[in-house]
Design an enzyme around this catalytic site. Sequence first.
Site, PDB file in Angstrom:
ATOM      1  CE  LYS A  53      -3.832  -2.573   1.971  1.00  0.00           C
ATOM      2  NZ  LYS A  53      -4.759  -2.536   2.897  1.00  0.00           N
ATOM      3  CD  GLN A  97      -3.821  -4.793   5.959  1.00  0.00           C
ATOM      4  OE1 GLN A  97      -3.575  -3.804   5.106  1.00  0.00           O
ATOM      5  NE2 GLN A  97      -4.284  -5.798   5.585  1.00  0.00           N
ATOM      6  CG  ASP A 120     -10.120  -0.651   3.901  1.00  0.00           C
ATOM      7  OD1 ASP A 120      -9.698  -0.876   2.820  1.00  0.00           O
ATOM      8  OD2 ASP A 120      -9.600  -1.050   5.070  1.00  0.00           O
TER       9      ASP A 120
END
Length: 284
Positions: A53, A97, A120
Amino acid sequence: MSAQIIDGKEISAYIKRKAAEEAAVCGSQKRNPCLAVIIAGEDPASLIYVRNKRKACEECGIRSLQYAFGPDVSEGELLSLIDSLNADDGVDGILCQLPLPSHIDEAKITNSICPEKDVDGFHPVNVGKMLSGKDCFVPCTPAGVIEMLKYKNIEISGKRAVVVGRSNIVGKPAAALLLAENATVTVCHSRTVGLKDIVKTADIVVAAVGKPKFITADMLKDGCAVIDVGINRTPDGKICGDVDFENAVHVAGAITPVPGGVGPMTIAMLMHNTVKSCKMRLGL
Ligand code: NDP
C-alpha cells in the site's frame, strides 16, 4: 477456443495512472492526498499488504502515514489515534489493516473511523449508502471486480450474475454492486443447494469462496465471464484461485488469472478512493 484474459496488472496500472493524475491536480491546487495506515501485530501477510500500500501511494503521489503497533496494543491506544486522525484535516483516508490482535474488537475499531475517511468502505454508513445506491466509499476488492468488467466492456446490465461467497468484504458488496449495475444477481454460499446448476446459468461468475479450484469448468456456461477473487496457497506453495483456471479458460469467454487478476485491483481501488476523498475534502 480460449477465453480472453482479464489482466489485473494492466487494469490496476490504468486505475493507478488515473489516480496519480488526479492526485497531481490536488497537489497543484492545494495539497496531495494523504492516506493513514494503521497496523497492529506481526501478521506476515498484513506486513506485506501494508508495504504494498505504501509503495502504491508513492507511485500515485499520495502521502502515506504509517502507524505500527505491537501485538499487545490496547483498544484505547488505537481508538485515540483514530480520533486524532479523524480530526486532522490533512488526512483523507484512514485504514486499519485487518486482522487485528484477538483481544481487540475489530468492529469497534473500523466503526470509529469517520465515514468520510473510510476509504476501505467497511463503515456501516458506507455499507448502507452502497445498498441504497448513494455515492460512498465502496469496498476495494468488489469495486475492482466491477472495474475489470467495465474496462473489458463486458455487459453487466440485464445479465445473470452469480456470486459464490457472501462475506461482508467481498461476496455481499460484489452482489450489491452488480445489482446496482442492473445485473440479475444470485448469491450462493455454503448452504446453497444445487450450486452447479445455478452457476451454469451465469453470464458473469464471481468466485469468492477461499477454496482452491472450487469452481470447475463443467459448472460454467459457454462464453461466460469469470472473475476469480480467491487467493489460496496450494501445498506446493503456489498461489491459486477459486476457479480451475486451466480448464475453465477453454469454456469461459473472459477470465481473470490468479495471480495477476483481482489481486492487484484491490490496492489500485484504495488509491482511487483516497484521491476521491481528497477531492471531496478540498472541494475539487
Ligand atoms: P470468507 O471465508 O469470509 O467467505 C467465504 C464464502 O464462501 C462464505 O460466504 C462461505 O459461505 C462460502 N463458501 C464456503 N464453502 C462453500 C461451498 N462449499 N459452496 C458455496 N459457498 C461456499 O472469504 P472472503 O470473502 O474473505 O474471501 C474469499 C476469497 O477471496 C479468499 O480466497 C480470500 O483470500 C480472497 N480475497 C482476495 C482479495 C483480493 O484482494 N483479491 C481480498 C479479499 C479476499 P458461508 O457464508 O455459508 O460460510
